[in-house]
Write an enzyme that holds these catalytic residues in place. Structure first.
Site, PDB file in Angstrom:
ATOM      1  CD  GLU A   1      59.064 118.540  76.871  1.00 40.99           C
ATOM      2  OE1 GLU A   1      57.869 118.638  76.583  1.00 40.99           O
ATOM      3  OE2 GLU A   1      59.475 117.996  77.915  1.00 40.99           O
TER       4      GLU A   1
ATOM      5  CG  HIS B   1      35.393  83.727  54.663  1.00 37.48           C
ATOM      6  ND1 HIS B   1      34.910  83.463  55.928  1.00 37.48           N
ATOM      7  CD2 HIS B   1      36.035  82.604  54.244  1.00 37.48           C
ATOM      8  CE1 HIS B   1      35.235  82.220  56.254  1.00 37.48           C
ATOM      9  NE2 HIS B   1      35.913  81.675  55.249  1.00 37.48           N
TER      10      HIS B   1
HETATM   11  C1  FAD Z   1      52.919 103.407  80.409  1.00 34.59           C
HETATM   12  C2  FAD Z   1      51.903 104.187  79.614  1.00 34.59           C
HETATM   13  C3  FAD Z   1      51.355 103.636  78.481  1.00 34.59           C
HETATM   14  C4  FAD Z   1      50.420 104.351  77.748  1.00 34.59           C
HETATM   15  N1  FAD Z   1      49.867 103.766  76.641  1.00 34.59           N
HETATM   16  C5  FAD Z   1      48.929 104.432  75.937  1.00 34.59           C
HETATM   17  C6  FAD Z   1      48.354 103.855  74.775  1.00 34.59           C
HETATM   18  O1  FAD Z   1      48.679 102.732  74.379  1.00 34.59           O
HETATM   19  N2  FAD Z   1      47.427 104.561  74.096  1.00 34.59           N
HETATM   20  C7  FAD Z   1      47.034 105.820  74.500  1.00 34.59           C
HETATM   21  O2  FAD Z   1      46.194 106.418  73.837  1.00 34.59           O
HETATM   22  N3  FAD Z   1      47.572 106.390  75.591  1.00 34.59           N
HETATM   23  C8  FAD Z   1      48.504 105.732  76.316  1.00 34.59           C
HETATM   24  N4  FAD Z   1      49.066 106.317  77.415  1.00 34.59           N
HETATM   25  C9  FAD Z   1      48.629 107.677  77.783  1.00 34.59           C
HETATM   26  C10 FAD Z   1      49.337 108.726  76.901  1.00 34.59           C
HETATM   27  O3  FAD Z   1      50.731 108.521  76.972  1.00 34.59           O
HETATM   28  C11 FAD Z   1      48.993 110.125  77.377  1.00 34.59           C
HETATM   29  O4  FAD Z   1      47.592 110.272  77.432  1.00 34.59           O
HETATM   30  C12 FAD Z   1      49.557 111.162  76.419  1.00 34.59           C
HETATM   31  O5  FAD Z   1      50.942 111.066  76.310  1.00 34.59           O
HETATM   32  C13 FAD Z   1      49.169 112.556  76.903  1.00 34.59           C
HETATM   33  O6  FAD Z   1      49.752 113.504  76.090  1.00 34.59           O
HETATM   34  P1  FAD Z   1      49.879 115.009  76.603  1.00 34.59           P
HETATM   35  O7  FAD Z   1      50.286 115.798  75.412  1.00 34.59           O
HETATM   36  O8  FAD Z   1      48.690 115.414  77.345  1.00 34.59           O
HETATM   37  O9  FAD Z   1      51.053 114.985  77.684  1.00 34.59           O
HETATM   38  P2  FAD Z   1      52.515 114.395  77.653  1.00 34.59           P
HETATM   39  O10 FAD Z   1      52.723 113.501  76.506  1.00 34.59           O
HETATM   40  O11 FAD Z   1      52.768 113.870  79.008  1.00 34.59           O
HETATM   41  O12 FAD Z   1      53.431 115.688  77.406  1.00 34.59           O
HETATM   42  C14 FAD Z   1      53.597 116.696  78.362  1.00 34.59           C
HETATM   43  C15 FAD Z   1      54.969 117.348  78.162  1.00 34.59           C
HETATM   44  O13 FAD Z   1      55.029 118.547  78.913  1.00 34.59           O
HETATM   45  C16 FAD Z   1      56.327 118.679  79.449  1.00 34.59           C
HETATM   46  N5  FAD Z   1      56.228 119.609  80.589  1.00 34.59           N
HETATM   47  C17 FAD Z   1      55.515 119.440  81.728  1.00 34.59           C
HETATM   48  N6  FAD Z   1      55.625 120.524  82.527  1.00 34.59           N
HETATM   49  C18 FAD Z   1      56.446 121.384  81.879  1.00 34.59           C
HETATM   50  C19 FAD Z   1      56.948 122.683  82.203  1.00 34.59           C
HETATM   51  N7  FAD Z   1      56.629 123.296  83.331  1.00 34.59           N
HETATM   52  N8  FAD Z   1      57.767 123.276  81.320  1.00 34.59           N
HETATM   53  C20 FAD Z   1      58.113 122.663  80.160  1.00 34.59           C
HETATM   54  N9  FAD Z   1      57.661 121.452  79.802  1.00 34.59           N
HETATM   55  C21 FAD Z   1      56.822 120.825  80.640  1.00 34.59           C
HETATM   56  C22 FAD Z   1      56.694 117.254  79.832  1.00 34.59           C
HETATM   57  O14 FAD Z   1      58.085 117.092  79.959  1.00 34.59           O
HETATM   58  C23 FAD Z   1      56.118 116.466  78.662  1.00 34.59           C
HETATM   59  O15 FAD Z   1      57.060 116.276  77.640  1.00 34.59           O
HETATM   60  C24 FAD Z   1      50.024 105.648  78.168  1.00 34.59           C
HETATM   61  C25 FAD Z   1      50.587 106.223  79.309  1.00 34.59           C
HETATM   62  C26 FAD Z   1      51.529 105.502  80.030  1.00 34.59           C
HETATM   63  C27 FAD Z   1      52.130 106.119  81.251  1.00 34.59           C
END
Ligand code: FAD
Ligand code: NAD
Length: 460
Positions: free
Chosen positions: A33, A444
């Site tokens: 990470e 209700h």
């Molecule tokens: C402001 C905001 C509000 C949101 N609210 C909601 C909500 O209320 N409900 C909902 O369902 N979704 C919400 N979302 C969307 C949700 O946050 C994402 O869909 C979710 O976090 C995706 O998870 P993920 O595991 O795909 O990626 P992420 O959570 O983005 O995790 C990816 C990780 O990979 C790491 N990474 C990337 N490249 C590398 C690399 N080369 N080497 C090592 N590490 C790396 C990053 O640092 C990160 O920690 C919101 C998004 C935003 C921006």
């Protein structure tokens, strides 16, 4: 080069649970990470925004509590305290997630940026300095996404905010101009309006939340406009410049030129996948034309043994979908099941107030797919619970299959719309038809009780 059974890149909503489960299943696993455990959701997505939405709701209720017979002399927003509360909630989740990974046996954790150097080999540029090379038979990419910075003349000359940097504000901005009119834009727009900012939302499409049915997006827009937000559609900023005491934005709105003067600009124009740093060309993993990693319905890329989960694969960008990606991949690989992404429902909830809870097909989609449908709509002003709590904004809408009586989809624009939608989702998943819900006994006066009346609206 150190060899692992499995490497997970990204401790987001798919990667974090997956690495622990793989290690517990006996696979020697490495989590890489580059930033913080928990990814976007925990650190700059769902968790902080929903914590701040709760503060904004308290301000909203303070403002209108006289409607409920409660008078308070005055109130003010302590933005430093709002931020502190939010930060504490985030840190608790981030640190808890990190501890859980660190205490899992069979699981190593490296903080650093991962990049491929060969088909199944990875170099990690360690945050603490130095590099490490590792390889594995199974590799899981959960790299997530980051805000799109649109190409607008003058943007690089001003200080702009993204969904990440706006979370660091500890003072209430005077006037935020927001580019975009979907989830990120609208949640922040209403939240900061409730904190006291003037808000101008500029969405370039014809409507806000354009994927929703027109009555839903128009209903939501009206609620936000009634609350005092300025919302412009068919609106595109073409130039920014610094001006005395703020920022000047020049826009074309519905074909007409309009100038705005604001104190802050928030970019909420979408998110793009974080794939560049991974150097995927070294392993042959294919991307689609928008840069998302191409996967099949079991989330495997074109390279056998390499999977992509969560936002980075271009599926619906929600935490629960990233989490479900992990359960599909884990169960198929370790438990020998045959789950596919094509078989899951897609619920979501936008945390404006009222919320917009959505599941299944919109009315438009159902018609386009050739279903013979009936549509039930119940305004919240006809819902006992809504009248009692004094929040009658919005409506419930369900689309049903006229032949089979199954529920095809629902949109609930209401206080706790996400929870009401989830009741309908359970009915959809369990095959409970609308004619049964019409006579179902609910407590209700709950919001769910009004599902009786919603389905009374349909003539058999
Ligand atoms: C402001 C905001 C509000 C949101 N609210 C909601 C909500 O209320 N409900 C909902 O369902 N979704 C919400 N979302 C969307 C949700 O946050 C994402 O869909 C979710 O976090 C995706 O998870 P993920 O595991 O795909 O990626 P992420 O959570 O983005 O995790 C990816 C990780 O990979 C790491 N990474 C990337 N490249 C590398 C690399 N080369 N080497 C090592 N590490 C790396 C990053 O640092 C990160 O920690 C919101 C998004 C935003 C921006
Ligand atoms: N409650 C939730 O579940 C929640 C909350 C926040 C974010 N999210 C997720 O995060 C993702 C990203 O959200 P988002 O709202 O940033 O992106 P989005 O892609 O959903 O919406 C971006 C909007 O900006 C508009 N836009 C793009 N460029 C523009 C420009 N130059 N001028 C004016 N308008 C422009 C687009 O037309 C679109 O309406 C969403 O897809 C969603 O899945 C979910």
């Amino acid at each position: 080069m150190k060899h692992y059974d499995a490497i997970v890149i990204g401790a987001g909503q798919a990667g974090s649970p997956l690495c622990k489960k793989l290690a517990n299943a006996g696979k020697k696993t490495l989590m890489i990470e580059k930033r913080w455990i928990g990814g976007t959701c925990v650190n700059d997505g769902c968790t902080p925004t929903k914590a701040m939405v709760a503060s904004a709701k308290a301000a909203y209720l303070a403002k209108r509590c006289t409607d409920l017979g409660v008078t308070i002399d005055s109130f003010h927003i302590n933005m430093k305290q709002v931020k502190k509360r939010k930060d504490e909630i985030v840190m608790q989740s981030r640190n808890g997630g990190q501890k859980a990974i660190e205490k899992t046996e069979n699981l190593d954790l490296l903080f650093g940026e991962a990049a491929f150097i060969g088909p199944k080999s990875i170099k990690v540029k360690l945050n603490a300095g130095g590099e490490e090379e590792v390889q594995a038979d199974l590799i899981f990419l959960d790299a997530g996404a980051t805000p799109v910075i649109p190409e607008i003349d003058g943007l690089k000359d001003i200080d702009y905010l993204t969904s990440t940097t706006i979370l660091d504000l500890d003072e209430v901005p005077e006037h935020i101009l927001i580019i975009g009119g979907n989830y990120v834009a609208l949640e922040f727009a209403q939240m900061f309006h409730r904190f006291g900012s003037k808000i101008s939302v500029l969405e370039r499409g014809e409507r806000i939340m354009a994927k929703e049915d027109e009555d839903v997006s128009e209903g939501l827009k009206q609620i936000l406009v009634d609350e005092g937000l300025d919302i412009y559609t068919k609106a595109e900023v073409h130039h920014f410049e610094k001006a005395a005491g703020g920022i000047k934005a020049s826009a074309i709105i519905g074909g007409e030129q309009k100038e705005f003067k604001c104190s802050h600009v928030l970019l909420a124009a979408g998110r793009k996948p974080l794939t560049d740093a991974l150097l995927l060309d070294k392993t042959g993993v294919e991307l689609d034309d928008k840069g998302f990693i191409k996967v099949n319905e079991k989330l495997e890329t074109n390279v056998p043994g390499i999977y992509a989960l969560g936002d980075v694969n271009g599926g619906p960008a929600f935490t629960h979908i990233a989490y479900n990606d992990y359960t599909i991949v884990y169960r198929n690989l370790i438990e020998g099941t045959d789950y596919k992404t094509t078989e899951r429902p897609l619920p979501y909830c936008m945390f404006t107030d009222p919320q917009l809870g959505r599941v299944g097909l919109t009315e438009k989609q159902a018609r386009e797919q050739g279903y013979e449908i009936k549509v039930a709509i119940l305004p919240m002003k006809h819902v006992a619970r809504a009248i009692e709590v004094s929040d009658t904004r919005g409506f419930m809408k369900a689309v049903v299959n006229a032949k089979t009586k199954e529920i095809l989809g629902a949109a609930v624009l209401a206080e706790e719309g996400g929870e009401i939608m989830s009741v309908l989702q359970m009915a959809m998943e369990g095959g409970i038809t609308y004619d049964r819900i019409r006579y179902c006994v609910f407590a209700h006066p709950t919001y769910s009780e009004s599902l009786n009346n919603l389905f009374m609206k349909i003539e058999d």
